[in-house]
Design a protein around this motif. Structure first.
Motif, PDB file in Angstrom:
ATOM      1  N   LEU A  81      25.261 -41.771  41.435  1.00  0.00           N
ATOM      2  CA  LEU A  81      24.119 -41.445  41.250  1.00  0.00           C
ATOM      3  C   LEU A  81      23.748 -40.440  42.271  1.00  0.00           C
ATOM      4  CD1 LEU A  81      21.801 -42.114  39.637  1.00  0.00           C
ATOM      5  CD2 LEU A  81      21.068 -43.844  41.560  1.00  0.00           C
ATOM      6  N   ILE A  82      23.198 -39.298  41.660  1.00  0.00           N
ATOM      7  CA  ILE A  82      22.582 -38.169  42.644  1.00  0.00           C
ATOM      8  C   ILE A  82      21.204 -38.703  43.167  1.00  0.00           C
ATOM      9  CG2 ILE A  82      21.934 -35.964  43.036  1.00  0.00           C
ATOM     10  CD1 ILE A  82      23.881 -35.142  40.810  1.00  0.00           C
ATOM     11  N   PRO A  83      20.911 -38.902  44.559  1.00  0.00           N
ATOM     12  CA  PRO A  83      19.518 -39.321  44.950  1.00  0.00           C
ATOM     13  C   PRO A  83      18.453 -38.401  44.167  1.00  0.00           C
ATOM     14  CG  PRO A  83      21.033 -38.963  46.569  1.00  0.00           C
ATOM     15  CD  PRO A  83      21.743 -38.420  45.394  1.00  0.00           C
ATOM     16  N   ALA A  84      17.232 -39.262  43.786  1.00  0.00           N
ATOM     17  CA  ALA A  84      16.276 -38.563  43.300  1.00  0.00           C
ATOM     18  C   ALA A  84      15.660 -37.318  44.123  1.00  0.00           C
ATOM     19  CB  ALA A  84      15.166 -39.573  43.074  1.00  0.00           C
ATOM     20  N   VAL A  85      15.713 -37.354  45.435  1.00  0.00           N
ATOM     21  CA  VAL A  85      15.191 -36.544  46.083  1.00  0.00           C
ATOM     22  C   VAL A  85      15.936 -35.226  46.124  1.00  0.00           C
ATOM     23  CG1 VAL A  85      14.318 -37.989  47.774  1.00  0.00           C
ATOM     24  CG2 VAL A  85      16.413 -37.290  48.389  1.00  0.00           C
ATOM     25  N   ARG A  86      17.432 -35.195  45.716  1.00  0.00           N
ATOM     26  CA  ARG A  86      17.852 -34.064  45.318  1.00  0.00           C
ATOM     27  C   ARG A  86      17.813 -33.890  43.858  1.00  0.00           C
ATOM     28  NH1 ARG A  86      23.297 -35.517  47.428  1.00  0.00           N
ATOM     29  NH2 ARG A  86      24.045 -34.558  45.406  1.00  0.00           N
ATOM     30  N   ALA A  87      17.946 -34.605  43.211  1.00  0.00           N
ATOM     31  CA  ALA A  87      17.914 -34.402  41.832  1.00  0.00           C
ATOM     32  C   ALA A  87      16.639 -33.611  41.134  1.00  0.00           C
ATOM     33  CB  ALA A  87      18.386 -35.377  40.799  1.00  0.00           C
ATOM     34  N   PHE A  88      15.735 -34.220  41.778  1.00  0.00           N
ATOM     35  CA  PHE A  88      14.306 -33.762  41.137  1.00  0.00           C
ATOM     36  C   PHE A  88      13.362 -33.105  42.388  1.00  0.00           C
ATOM     37  CE2 PHE A  88      15.717 -37.430  38.868  1.00  0.00           C
ATOM     38  CZ  PHE A  88      15.677 -36.760  37.466  1.00  0.00           C
ATOM     39  N   LYS A  89      14.310 -32.606  43.175  1.00  0.00           N
ATOM     40  CA  LYS A  89      13.436 -31.935  44.344  1.00  0.00           C
ATOM     41  C   LYS A  89      12.410 -30.614  43.555  1.00  0.00           C
ATOM     42  CE  LYS A  89      14.455 -29.348  48.647  1.00  0.00           C
ATOM     43  NZ  LYS A  89      15.608 -28.915  49.633  1.00  0.00           N
ATOM     44  N   ARG A  90      11.338 -30.676  44.261  1.00  0.00           N
ATOM     45  CA  ARG A  90       9.940 -29.879  44.003  1.00  0.00           C
ATOM     46  C   ARG A  90       9.886 -30.019  42.610  1.00  0.00           C
ATOM     47  NH1 ARG A  90      13.876 -25.660  46.019  1.00  0.00           N
ATOM     48  NH2 ARG A  90      13.552 -25.845  48.080  1.00  0.00           N
ATOM     49  N   LYS A  91      10.095 -31.187  41.831  1.00  0.00           N
ATOM     50  CA  LYS A  91       9.559 -31.398  40.464  1.00  0.00           C
ATOM     51  C   LYS A  91       8.577 -32.579  40.644  1.00  0.00           C
ATOM     52  CE  LYS A  91      13.559 -29.895  37.968  1.00  0.00           C
ATOM     53  NZ  LYS A  91      14.543 -30.008  37.325  1.00  0.00           N
ATOM     54  N   PHE A  92       8.706 -33.304  41.637  1.00  0.00           N
ATOM     55  CA  PHE A  92       7.782 -34.589  41.622  1.00  0.00           C
ATOM     56  C   PHE A  92       7.638 -34.852  43.189  1.00  0.00           C
ATOM     57  CE2 PHE A  92      10.274 -35.051  37.913  1.00  0.00           C
ATOM     58  CZ  PHE A  92       9.307 -35.516  36.964  1.00  0.00           C
ATOM     59  N   PRO A  93       6.626 -35.374  43.628  1.00  0.00           N
ATOM     60  CA  PRO A  93       6.269 -35.880  45.134  1.00  0.00           C
ATOM     61  C   PRO A  93       7.343 -36.339  45.707  1.00  0.00           C
ATOM     62  CG  PRO A  93       4.638 -36.496  43.581  1.00  0.00           C
ATOM     63  CD  PRO A  93       5.615 -36.120  42.781  1.00  0.00           C
ATOM     64  N   GLU A  94       7.740 -35.649  47.034  1.00  0.00           N
ATOM     65  CA  GLU A  94       8.903 -36.483  47.756  1.00  0.00           C
ATOM     66  C   GLU A  94       8.711 -37.778  48.253  1.00  0.00           C
ATOM     67  OE1 GLU A  94      11.466 -35.396  51.703  1.00  0.00           O
ATOM     68  OE2 GLU A  94      10.023 -33.712  51.131  1.00  0.00           O
ATOM     69  N   PRO A  95       7.401 -38.329  48.414  1.00  0.00           N
ATOM     70  CA  PRO A  95       7.433 -39.615  48.509  1.00  0.00           C
ATOM     71  C   PRO A  95       7.665 -40.526  47.483  1.00  0.00           C
ATOM     72  CG  PRO A  95       5.703 -38.370  49.475  1.00  0.00           C
ATOM     73  CD  PRO A  95       6.136 -37.689  48.765  1.00  0.00           C
ATOM     74  N   LEU A  96       7.351 -40.067  46.214  1.00  0.00           N
ATOM     75  CA  LEU A  96       7.699 -41.027  45.079  1.00  0.00           C
ATOM     76  C   LEU A  96       9.169 -41.036  44.840  1.00  0.00           C
ATOM     77  CD1 LEU A  96       7.044 -42.328  42.400  1.00  0.00           C
ATOM     78  CD2 LEU A  96       7.106 -40.054  41.593  1.00  0.00           C
ATOM     79  N   LEU A  97       9.765 -39.975  45.232  1.00  0.00           N
ATOM     80  CA  LEU A  97      11.288 -39.929  44.928  1.00  0.00           C
ATOM     81  C   LEU A  97      11.949 -40.512  46.088  1.00  0.00           C
ATOM     82  CD1 LEU A  97      11.721 -35.857  44.121  1.00  0.00           C
ATOM     83  CD2 LEU A  97      11.546 -38.027  42.554  1.00  0.00           C
ATOM     84  N   LYS A  98      11.623 -40.580  47.197  1.00  0.00           N
ATOM     85  CA  LYS A  98      12.039 -41.246  48.460  1.00  0.00           C
ATOM     86  C   LYS A  98      12.083 -42.707  48.008  1.00  0.00           C
ATOM     87  CE  LYS A  98      11.985 -38.143  52.162  1.00  0.00           C
ATOM     88  NZ  LYS A  98      11.215 -37.728  53.434  1.00  0.00           N
ATOM     89  N   ALA A  99      10.937 -43.221  47.615  1.00  0.00           N
ATOM     90  CA  ALA A  99      10.628 -44.630  47.543  1.00  0.00           C
ATOM     91  C   ALA A  99      11.645 -45.068  46.129  1.00  0.00           C
ATOM     92  CB  ALA A  99       9.152 -44.780  47.043  1.00  0.00           C
ATOM     93  N   MET A 100      11.676 -44.133  45.340  1.00  0.00           N
ATOM     94  CA  MET A 100      12.509 -44.423  44.088  1.00  0.00           C
ATOM     95  C   MET A 100      14.020 -44.695  44.460  1.00  0.00           C
ATOM     96  SD  MET A 100      12.959 -42.494  40.491  1.00  0.00           S
ATOM     97  CE  MET A 100      11.426 -41.891  40.615  1.00  0.00           C
ATOM     98  N   ASP A 101      14.414 -43.774  45.426  1.00  0.00           N
ATOM     99  CA  ASP A 101      15.889 -43.765  46.035  1.00  0.00           C
ATOM    100  C   ASP A 101      16.087 -45.186  46.983  1.00  0.00           C
ATOM    101  OD1 ASP A 101      16.824 -41.609  44.785  1.00  0.00           O
ATOM    102  OD2 ASP A 101      16.205 -40.411  46.756  1.00  0.00           O
ATOM    103  N   LEU A 102      14.920 -45.498  47.522  1.00  0.00           N
ATOM    104  CA  LEU A 102      14.908 -46.734  48.230  1.00  0.00           C
ATOM    105  C   LEU A 102      15.053 -47.947  47.663  1.00  0.00           C
ATOM    106  CD1 LEU A 102      14.751 -47.695  51.232  1.00  0.00           C
ATOM    107  CD2 LEU A 102      12.195 -47.746  51.026  1.00  0.00           C
ATOM    108  N   THR A 103      14.436 -48.056  46.520  1.00  0.00           N
ATOM    109  CA  THR A 103      14.656 -49.272  45.684  1.00  0.00           C
ATOM    110  C   THR A 103      15.671 -49.336  44.885  1.00  0.00           C
ATOM    111  OG1 THR A 103      13.454 -48.107  43.671  1.00  0.00           O
ATOM    112  CG2 THR A 103      11.846 -49.218  45.343  1.00  0.00           C
ATOM    113  N   MET A 104      16.605 -48.351  44.874  1.00  0.00           N
ATOM    114  CA  MET A 104      17.703 -48.420  44.089  1.00  0.00           C
ATOM    115  C   MET A 104      18.897 -48.402  45.080  1.00  0.00           C
ATOM    116  SD  MET A 104      17.458 -46.191  40.608  1.00  0.00           S
ATOM    117  CE  MET A 104      19.048 -46.556  40.201  1.00  0.00           C
ATOM    118  N   GLU A 105      18.650 -48.613  46.092  1.00  0.00           N
ATOM    119  CA  GLU A 105      19.748 -48.815  47.250  1.00  0.00           C
ATOM    120  C   GLU A 105      20.695 -50.099  46.546  1.00  0.00           C
ATOM    121  OE1 GLU A 105      21.154 -47.580  50.057  1.00  0.00           O
ATOM    122  OE2 GLU A 105      19.492 -46.034  50.134  1.00  0.00           O
TER     123      GLU A 105
END
Length: 125
Positions: A81-105
């Motif tokens: 799984l590619i982290p959301a912060v990399r896969a969707f960089k600049r497409k969605f707010p970074e805090p949302l992507l980081k939180a999504m990655d954190l929940t999927m640890e």
């Protein structure tokens, strides 16, 4: 898509009215939905809000990827799984992507435990 919510039954389980063992409620998985975290597949694992957080993160990720998430059991063997912060960089707010990655640890102890931790992760910039 459906969530596998219901694994944290704190209020019901803490009430004296419940006579059914807690484990009875906590191990049901939705057939065909691989968004359940690894601890939900282990009868001895502790479940809690972090379990629901994984399901929510996997559901959000599925909506961005337009496909079902890789099952946690497969991710434990080889996490592709590619982290959301990399896969969707600049497409969605970074805090949302980081939180999504954190929940999927994969490891439960690495995920937010109380909801307030998840809320805080969403507010960070």
């Amino acid at each position: 898509m459906t969530y596998d919510y219901g694994v944290t039954l704190d209020r019901i389980l803490s009430s004296k009215m419940l006579t059914i063992p807690p484990a009875f409620f906590c191990r049901y998985l939705t057939s065909g939905w691989p968004a359940s975290p690894i601890e939900q597949h282990n009868l001895n694992a502790e479940l809690g809000p972090w379990t629901d957080h994984y399901a929510a993160g996997a559901s959000m990720r599925a909506s961005l990827d337009y496909k079902i998430p890789v099952p946690a059991q497969d991710r434990v063997k080889k996490d592709t799984l590619i982290p959301a912060v990399r896969a969707f960089k600049r497409k969605f707010p970074e805090p949302l992507l980081k939180a999504m990655d954190l929940t999927m640890e994969l490891q439960p102890e690495s995920r937010p435990h109380p909801v307030s931790q998840l809320q805080q992760a969403l507010l960070l910039k």
